[in-house]
Design a protein around this motif. Structure first.
Motif, PDB file in Angstrom:
ATOM      1  N   ASN A 474       0.708  -0.999  -0.047  1.00 39.72           N
ATOM      2  CA  ASN A 474      -0.113  -0.026   0.150  1.00 39.72           C
ATOM      3  C   ASN A 474       0.918   1.177   0.099  1.00 39.72           C
ATOM      4  OD1 ASN A 474      -2.485  -1.456   0.232  1.00 39.72           O
ATOM      5  ND2 ASN A 474      -2.001  -1.623   2.302  1.00 39.72           N
ATOM      6  N   PHE A 475       1.999   1.171  -0.231  1.00 40.19           N
ATOM      7  CA  PHE A 475       2.985   2.283   0.044  1.00 40.19           C
ATOM      8  C   PHE A 475       3.061   2.888  -1.373  1.00 40.19           C
ATOM      9  CE2 PHE A 475       7.089   4.732   0.039  1.00 40.19           C
ATOM     10  CZ  PHE A 475       6.840   5.282   1.397  1.00 40.19           C
ATOM     11  N   GLU A 476       2.787   4.028  -1.787  1.00 42.16           N
ATOM     12  CA  GLU A 476       3.044   4.748  -2.922  1.00 42.16           C
ATOM     13  C   GLU A 476       4.682   4.890  -3.469  1.00 42.16           C
ATOM     14  OE1 GLU A 476      -0.299   7.864  -4.348  1.00 42.16           O
ATOM     15  OE2 GLU A 476       0.519   8.213  -2.262  1.00 42.16           O
ATOM     16  N   ASP A 518       8.235  16.458  -2.546  1.00 42.00           N
ATOM     17  CA  ASP A 518       7.821  15.568  -1.595  1.00 42.00           C
ATOM     18  C   ASP A 518       8.764  14.394  -1.172  1.00 42.00           C
ATOM     19  OD1 ASP A 518       5.930  17.486  -0.778  1.00 42.00           O
ATOM     20  OD2 ASP A 518       4.156  16.176  -1.475  1.00 42.00           O
ATOM     21  N   ASP A 519       8.900  13.488  -2.341  1.00 41.28           N
ATOM     22  CA  ASP A 519       9.765  12.425  -2.186  1.00 41.28           C
ATOM     23  C   ASP A 519      11.123  12.771  -1.960  1.00 41.28           C
ATOM     24  OD1 ASP A 519       7.492  10.735  -2.997  1.00 41.28           O
ATOM     25  OD2 ASP A 519       7.889  10.966  -5.134  1.00 41.28           O
ATOM     26  N   LEU A 522      11.226  13.243   1.695  1.00 38.25           N
ATOM     27  CA  LEU A 522      11.378  11.768   2.456  1.00 38.25           C
ATOM     28  C   LEU A 522      12.624  11.054   2.480  1.00 38.25           C
ATOM     29  CD1 LEU A 522       9.767   9.704   3.810  1.00 38.25           C
ATOM     30  CD2 LEU A 522       8.853   8.795   1.888  1.00 38.25           C
ATOM     31  N   ASN A 557       4.096  12.054  10.056  1.00 35.95           N
ATOM     32  CA  ASN A 557       2.979  11.304   9.244  1.00 35.95           C
ATOM     33  C   ASN A 557       3.055   9.893   9.112  1.00 35.95           C
ATOM     34  OD1 ASN A 557       4.503  11.063   6.654  1.00 35.95           O
ATOM     35  ND2 ASN A 557       4.482  13.381   6.647  1.00 35.95           N
ATOM     36  N   GLU A 558       2.177   9.460   8.507  1.00 38.80           N
ATOM     37  CA  GLU A 558       1.934   8.048   8.273  1.00 38.80           C
ATOM     38  C   GLU A 558       2.918   7.515   7.394  1.00 38.80           C
ATOM     39  OE1 GLU A 558      -1.082   4.241   7.247  1.00 38.80           O
ATOM     40  OE2 GLU A 558      -1.919   6.207   7.646  1.00 38.80           O
ATOM     41  N   ARG A 559       2.916   8.165   6.219  1.00 39.74           N
ATOM     42  CA  ARG A 559       4.094   7.791   5.273  1.00 39.74           C
ATOM     43  C   ARG A 559       5.247   7.722   5.536  1.00 39.74           C
ATOM     44  NH1 ARG A 559       6.072   9.510  -0.333  1.00 39.74           N
ATOM     45  NH2 ARG A 559       5.868   7.835  -1.563  1.00 39.74           N
ATOM     46  N   ARG A 560       5.694   8.671   6.376  1.00 41.77           N
ATOM     47  CA  ARG A 560       7.222   8.619   6.881  1.00 41.77           C
ATOM     48  C   ARG A 560       7.402   7.444   7.906  1.00 41.77           C
ATOM     49  NH1 ARG A 560       9.706  14.468   8.573  1.00 41.77           N
ATOM     50  NH2 ARG A 560      10.247  15.299   6.485  1.00 41.77           N
ATOM     51  N   THR A 562       5.853   4.743   8.091  1.00 41.08           N
ATOM     52  CA  THR A 562       5.838   3.323   7.421  1.00 41.08           C
ATOM     53  C   THR A 562       7.158   3.142   6.608  1.00 41.08           C
ATOM     54  OG1 THR A 562       3.518   3.653   7.112  1.00 41.08           O
ATOM     55  CG2 THR A 562       4.691   2.021   5.343  1.00 41.08           C
ATOM     56  N   ALA A 563       7.761   4.420   6.048  1.00 40.75           N
ATOM     57  CA  ALA A 563       9.133   4.176   5.230  1.00 40.75           C
ATOM     58  C   ALA A 563      10.069   4.043   6.125  1.00 40.75           C
ATOM     59  CB  ALA A 563       9.069   5.600   4.472  1.00 40.75           C
TER      60      ALA A 563
END
Length: 857
Positions: A474-476, A518-519, A522, A557-560, A562-563
């Motif tokens: 589910n990770f973009e 953004d990427d 990250l 945030n959640e994306r960070r 998870t990464a």
């Protein structure tokens, strides 16, 4: 009777002659830049010693003494085995066994370390047919003395029986199996200079198969046949000479046959080559870097040669399978260029080759022609090539492919393309890491982390780490993680904080390759923080809501989150097979879930969390038919900290074991296989006393149980309720079988009064002795002043935890919680201590001093 003293005298004389001839040669090995000449000379004097022994034993004139294996080539390293064959005719003289035994015994008496066999000609042919190792050994058979006729008969029958194609296939299969034992990499920190990929055995294998095929038995002959170019032949000779010299000096330093470049010999070995320590680099690191580059070159050139040999042995299968593009075709599963100068004319085709390797189904590698062209096009991979927008596009396309990324990047590193595209990556190729838990060089560790991230995304590997596989699905744009993996350790060895230095490299890469803001942010953040999550999970008290709150604020945030979680798991797994365990996995996953909850808007509230865990534990107790209010007498004696440090399943298990024994005078010990991984979970409930933690650790120490985690609680009425996760030092232990024994023995040990035993004098491992770290002790009050936090860093050894616990017990310092963190050969332990008495500065210094003395012992 007079013959016995005569025989002894003759043996003594022969031994003295051999030693007199050998000692000057050993001195030559120490200084020779190329050991070919002393290796041949050592083989010659060994021949002479064996001839003398053969003559003294008066063996039959129909027998032959034959050198086989490396000795058959006429080469001997200082302490190599001397492989000989006593070759007999098919109708040997009866009663000759005693003479043969006498000869072999006399050879041993001379100081020759023989590997001997006695066979008839027919037995040799039969054994060779059944065993490729025997077939290989006999391939280089050389007559030393004895019957010429029987040796020639053997040689003729051997040649007639040898099938070059079958031999080639068997040796290539054997090589693949051998490489697999070394994880298919020459970049182990203690490589085997003979057997590892890129070692001497790979070079020997090529000459074996070419000799068997009649193509030649030297690099010069292979060059004349067109199997290699003059440049490749020169590189092979140079690297072979280095590896032989390295192995010979390794033998001399060890005083025996020694082919593994063990840590404790690397430094003196480096000094023998003239290396000396410089700012930031040991002499051994400089030598090992040279070794890795040599092994890399051997691997690359051996791949080219093996493919060329295969094409000549199997010409009918070497045609074009399909046309892929104007520049590339497929030949039997290999990607091949359409002309030798394609990379010279079109430098962007260099990266295009690796993209096609990923994209084209059925292609499993690069052909010898392609590899050779890459090798010769190194000068084209310059600054202009790196800045070419087309090459930057191709590099990103390679990173973004849905499959083949791991193999492509390994191949790019093996062919030096990766290091020439990313110059800072080139700086860490073959760079050693002396942090006692990495077992690979920096470049190989990075590629292992990349591999681990890729495995999370591959359905066939989802069973290994299902939670990671679920998250990455589910990770973009998962390629962002791959970029972070490439840069997370790229700045190691430069001096300074590699995380900070790596950020600058990552930022520049993202800018030059057009990665969105953004990427890019990250990637840079991940490189900076790639160590943070493991430090929080393994060193901080994650049952404290404030710890989770601070970590959530850092993540944002959640994306960070998870990464960082995915990168952390991949990173720890990529250090060493010994470092990762299921318990560490649970710590990280718990931290992830708790932080995600806070990021989702949940407020870290100790009382609501305690309420939730109690409700879940009660539900589990009802399933076990525990009376409805039976838990209350125990739970009333427990504080909030207990419920926050244990999950519902542990609370239910401990409650079920203790609710009838809350006021017991007898120690209660319960053990079960840990629900998490291969370990034993041990519960201890007993009236508290200052030396309790030390006493428990003493028991574990004496019984070979290593503490992975300790959660120590004290009830309101003065009982210790301690929970340990322990693992046995022997990996084949069945924990269900030893659970009852631990329960009985530890309960008896705790019931018996007595002084604490002396800590066991466990020896440091060889790695820790070679690369000792400075022991560190840090003792300071926590933010609230209620407890003291003790951090200990030291080389791991048996009995270390007990040594620490014993010092604390002697000063009557109570242990409230312990986080045991073993990183390969190093420990990073954190203890939460009762603050009573430690507020006195003089006493604190005394405790720290004694702890330092204990962990340094």
């Amino acid at each position: 009777m007079s013959s016995v003293p005569a025989a002894l005298s003759e043996a003594t004389s022969l031994k003295a002659d051999y030693k007199m001839a050998k000692n000057p040669l050993l001195e030559r090995f120490k200084t020779a830049a190329n050991v070919d000449a002393p290796m041949r000379a050592l083989a010659r004097i060994t021949d002479d010693a064996l001839k003398s022994a053969w003559s003294a034993c008066e063996l039959s004139a129909s027998f032959a003494l034959v050198a086989v294996g490396g000795y058959g080539r006429g080469e001997l390293a200082p302490h190599s085995d001397i492989d000989i064959l006593v070759l007999l005719p098919d109708d040997p003289v009866p009663g000759s066994e005693a003479c043969i035994e006498k000869f072999i015994g006399l050879a041993w008496d001379l100081g020759l370390e023989l590997g001997s066999s006695v066979r008839t000609v027919s037995q040799c042919i039969e054994e060779a047919a059944n065993d490729v190792t025997v077939r290989t050994s006999l391939l280089e058979a050389r007559r030393i003395c004895g019957s010429t006729a029987v040796f020639e008969a053997f040689a003729l029958r051997y040649r007639d029986a040898l099938d070059p194609r079958a031999f080639f296939q068997a040796k290539v299969l054997e090589m693949r199996q051998r490489h697999a034992k070394f994880q298919d990499t020459p970049y182990s920190l203690e490589p085997n200079v003979k057997e590892s990929p890129g070692g001497l055995r790979d070079l020997q294998l090529i000459l074996w198969v070419t000799r068997a095929a009649g193509f030649g038995s030297s690099w010069r002959e292979l060059e004349a046949r067109g199997l290699i170019t003059s440049r490749e032949a020169r590189e092979l000779r140079r690297n072979e000479a280095f590896l032989k010299t390295l192995r010979a000096r390794l033998h001399l330093l060890a005083g025996r046959r020694q082919d593994i470049l063990v840590f404790d010999l690397q430094n003196p070995l480096a000094e023998s080559f003239g290396y000396s320590a410089s700012a930031g680099k040991r002499a051994s690191e400089q030598l090992m870097r040279r070794y890795y580059w040599a092994a890399k070159a051997v691997t690359q050139l051996a791949t080219i040669l093996i493919q060329n040999i295969e094409a000549q042995l199997f010409p009918s299968t070497s045609g074009i399978t399909r046309v892929i593009s104007e520049r590339f075709v497929e030949k039997q599963g290999m990607l091949e260029i359409t002309s030798d100068d394609v990379f010279e004319r079109h430098p962007s085709a260099i990266l295009e080759a690796f993209l096609l390797y990923e994209e084209t189904p059925g292609v499993k590698g690069l052909s010898a022609r392609t590899l050779r062209a890459l090798y010769n096009a190194r000068d084209k991979m310059d600054q202009h090539w790196r800045r070419d927008p087309e090459n930057r596009r191709l590099f990103m396309a390679i990173l973004k492919q849905p499959a083949g990324i791991t193999h492509a990047f390994r191949l790019m590193n093996q062919t030096s393309v990766l290091g020439r595209y990313l110059l800072n990556f080139r700086r860490i190729v073959g760079q050693m890491q002396h942090d006692l838990y990495h077992v690979y060089t920096v470049d190989q560790h990075i590629l292992m982390v990349l591999r681990n991230l890729r495995r999370f995304a591959i359905a066939e590997h989802a069973h290994e780490y299902p939670f990671c596989s679920q998250l990455i699905t589910n990770f973009e744009r998962p390629w962002v993680l791959y970029v972070a993996a490439l840069f997370h350790d790229i700045a190691k060895g430069r001096g300074g904080d590699h995380s900070k230095l790596g950020m600058a490299d990552a930022r520049r890469f993202c800018r030059e390759h057009g990665i969105p803001a953004d990427d890019s942010a990250l990637v840079v953040w991940l490189v900076e923080q790639h160590l943070t999550m493991s430090q929080v999970a393994q060193k901080q008290d994650t049952s404290d809501p404030e710890v989770i709150k601070r970590f959530a604020e850092l993540v944002g945030n959640e994306r960070r989150l998870t990464a960082l979680y995915l990168l952390t798991v991949a990173d720890i797994r990529g250090t060493s097979p010994k470092v990762w365990n299921t318990w560490k996995g649970k710590l990280l996953e718990d931290l992830y879930r708790m932080t995600l909850s806070v990021l989702g808007g949940a407020k870290p509230d100790a009382h609501s969390e305690m309420k939730t865990r109690k409700e879940e534990a009660l539900a589990l107790l009802r399933l076990e038919t525990v009376p409805e209010i039976a838990h209350k007498v125990l739970w009333d004696k427990l504080d909030v900290g207990y419920f926050l440090r244990h999950d519902a399943a542990d609370i239910a298990w401990q409650t079920r074991a203790l609710y009838r024994h809350v006021e017991t005078d007898t120690p209660i010990v319960r053990a079960r296989p840990s629900p998490i991984g291969e370990a034993l979970q041990v519960l201890v409930y007993v009236k508290d006393r200052p030396d309790l933690f030390a006493g428990i650790c003493a028991y574990f120490d004496r019984n070979g149980l290593s503490v992975l985690d300790a959660r120590v609680s004290t009830t309101k009425h003065g009982y210790a309720l301690d929970n340990f996760i322990v693992a046995h030092t022997e990996h084949d232990v069945h924990y269900r079988d030893i659970a009852n024994l631990v329960e009985q023995e530890l309960a008896i040990r705790l019931a018996a009064a007595g002084t604490l035993p002396d800590p066991s004098k466990g020896r440091l491992s060889r790695l820790s002795r070679t690369f000792p770290i400075t022991p560190r002790v840090d003792l300071r009050a926590d933010e609230r002043g209620q407890y003291y936090i003790l951090s200990v860093s030291a080389n791991d050894r048996p009995g270390l935890l007990y040594s620490i616990a014993r010092v604390l017990a002697e000063h009557r310092v109570g242990v409230h919680a312990a986080r045991i963190n073993t990183l390969g050969e190093r420990v990073e332990d954190v203890f939460l201590l009762d603050g009573y008495g430690l507020s006195d500065n003089r006493r604190q210094i005394q405790v720290e001093t004694e702890l330092l003395r204990a962990i340094a012992a």
